[in-house]
Design an enzyme around this catalytic site. Structure first.
Site, PDB file in Angstrom:
ATOM      1  N   GLY A 154      71.728  -1.532 -13.538  1.00 41.57           N
ATOM      2  CA  GLY A 154      72.360  -2.828 -13.699  1.00 41.57           C
ATOM      3  C   GLY A 154      73.594  -2.936 -12.823  1.00 41.57           C
ATOM      4  O   GLY A 154      74.092  -1.938 -12.285  1.00 41.57           O
ATOM      5  N   CYS A 155      74.091  -4.156 -12.685  1.00 36.01           N
ATOM      6  CA  CYS A 155      75.230  -4.387 -11.796  1.00 36.01           C
ATOM      7  C   CYS A 155      76.527  -3.794 -12.345  1.00 36.01           C
ATOM      8  O   CYS A 155      77.255  -3.094 -11.629  1.00 36.01           O
ATOM      9  CB  CYS A 155      75.387  -5.874 -11.521  1.00 36.01           C
ATOM     10  SG  CYS A 155      75.411  -6.913 -13.000  1.00 36.01           S
ATOM     11  N   TYR A 156      76.816  -4.045 -13.614  1.00 33.35           N
ATOM     12  CA  TYR A 156      78.018  -3.458 -14.215  1.00 33.35           C
ATOM     13  C   TYR A 156      77.961  -1.929 -14.217  1.00 33.35           C
ATOM     14  O   TYR A 156      78.956  -1.266 -13.879  1.00 33.35           O
ATOM     15  CB  TYR A 156      78.210  -3.964 -15.640  1.00 33.35           C
ATOM     16  CG  TYR A 156      78.816  -5.334 -15.784  1.00 33.35           C
ATOM     17  CD1 TYR A 156      80.024  -5.664 -15.170  1.00 33.35           C
ATOM     18  CD2 TYR A 156      78.195  -6.304 -16.567  1.00 33.35           C
ATOM     19  CE1 TYR A 156      80.588  -6.924 -15.326  1.00 33.35           C
ATOM     20  CE2 TYR A 156      78.752  -7.570 -16.740  1.00 33.35           C
ATOM     21  CZ  TYR A 156      79.949  -7.874 -16.112  1.00 33.35           C
ATOM     22  OH  TYR A 156      80.506  -9.117 -16.278  1.00 33.35           O
ATOM     23  N   ALA A 159      78.799  -0.516 -10.619  1.00 34.17           N
ATOM     24  CA  ALA A 159      80.225  -0.538 -10.274  1.00 34.17           C
ATOM     25  C   ALA A 159      81.015   0.466 -11.103  1.00 34.17           C
ATOM     26  O   ALA A 159      81.885   1.184 -10.584  1.00 34.17           O
ATOM     27  CB  ALA A 159      80.788  -1.947 -10.469  1.00 34.17           C
TER      28      ALA A 159
END
EC number: 1.2.1.38
Length: 353
Positions: A154-156, A159
């Site tokens: 996932g994106c979160y 990061a």
């Protein structure tokens, strides 16, 4: 796969923001032939009906999802579907000899019980799921090279994990003190109409959501943190919606085990940890990342600071949520799976200003 043979690739679920980003990257990839675009509600339409700006370059229709057709045309299939659908399509595609990269959450978890708890779907495909590799190349590069099934992060989590991984892997922090404060642009919410994504609602406003461990990316982050630390880890993760289109800024806080560590020590450690990672840019002391720097690229910018008053390390991570946080990272995995240069066809210059 040698560095000259084109690979036929298909995308199932090409109508969303992640899908169109994937189309752009694959269309510009010198070793890829985009052979199939699949969808449900958009089936039968020219792709340019969905994205008119691509009419001059994408001469493909969105087709109904047909596994026989997909397998006959494609060596590699990207699944960009809502959570809970990829796990029905991936097994037959794998059985037909396709490599599969899933951009949903279906193959991110080692425990299907965890998946079912957070995503509400009971699964019986543990044998297939156990072969999936978590698609974060900076951590699992060698496993990705030999995989047939990738669960793209996932994106979160991307990061956040990029920020905290060196600290956990080398035992530099007390894992249970980890706090992740993350902020994302509205494209992370997808292309479907939602009231909180309307310009009148989102503009000039910042707000947290899914607070106190309610966000589905929480167990994903904790799973990889536990893998790195060698034991179960709980983190405090709070996401926020920002009035911008693209980008994620994740700020991670944790207590250092050794209070004598200073910022320069950690910058050296991070540079060593990511020395073979072409998309990770460790910033010099006193420089902190901005989301605009990563916009349109597959880069992750990391800024590091130490607060001697609290003995906490603070790591800031900036990515483009649609590129490094989604489609670009999937293409990065494709490059590794095919034995190509990891950075092939992936942008490293941002849109600026």
């Amino acid at each position: 796969m040698t560095q000259g043979q084109k690979v036929s690739v298909g995308i199932v679920g090409a109508s969303g923001y992640g899908g169109v980003q994937l189309v752009r990257l694959l269309k510009e990839h010198p070793l890829v032939e985009l052979a199939y675009l699949g969808g449900d509600s958009s089936a039968g339409k020219p792709y340019s009906d969905l994205y008119p700006h691509l009419g001059h370059s994408i001469n493909l229709n969105v087709e109904a999802i047909d596994l026989e057709i997909i397998a006959s045309r494609c060596q590699v299939v990207f699944l960009g579907l809502p959570n809970g659908l990829a796990c029905d399509l991936a097994p037959p595609l794998l059985a037909k000899g396709c490599k599969v990269l899933d951009l949903s959450a279906d193959y991110r978890f080692t425990s299907l019980d965890t998946y079912s708890k957070w995503y509400g779907k009971e699964r019986q495909d543990q044998a297939i799921a156990s072969t999936a590799v978590y698609g974060l190349p900076e951590l699992y590069r060698e496993d990705i090279k030999n995989a047939s099934l990738i669960g793209c992060p996932g994106c979160y989590p991307t990061a956040s994990l990029m920020a905290i991984s060196p600290l956990l892997k080398q035992g530099l922090i007390v894992p249970e003190t980890t706090i992740i404060d993350a902020k994302s642009g509205t494209s992370g919410g997808g292309r479907q109409a939602k009231i909180n994504m309307l310009l009148a609602e989102a503009d000039s406003s910042i707000g947290a959501y899914n607070v106190a461990g309610k966000h589905r990316h929480t167990p994903e982050i904790e799973q990889i943190c536990g893998d790195l630390a060698g034991h179960e880890v709980r983190v405090q993760f709070t996401p926020h919606l920002m009035p911008m289109v693209r980008g994620i800024l994740s700020t991670v806080y944790a207590t250092l085990r050794d209070p004598n560590l200073v910022r320069d020590d950690l910058i050296t450690i991070y540079n060593a940890f990511y020395r073979a990672s072409p998309f990770v840019k460790i910033l010099p002391g006193g420089v902190y990342p901005q989301t605009k720097w990563a916009c349109g690229t597959n880069l992750c910018y990391l800024g590091i600071e130490v607060d001697p008053r609290t003995d906490r390390v603070i790591v800031m991570s900036a990515i483009d949520n649609l590129v490094k946080g989604q489609s670009g990272q999937a293409v990065q995995c494709l490059n590794l799976m095919m034995g190509w240069e990891e950075s092939l066809a992936l942008p490293q210059m941002c849109f600026y200003p």
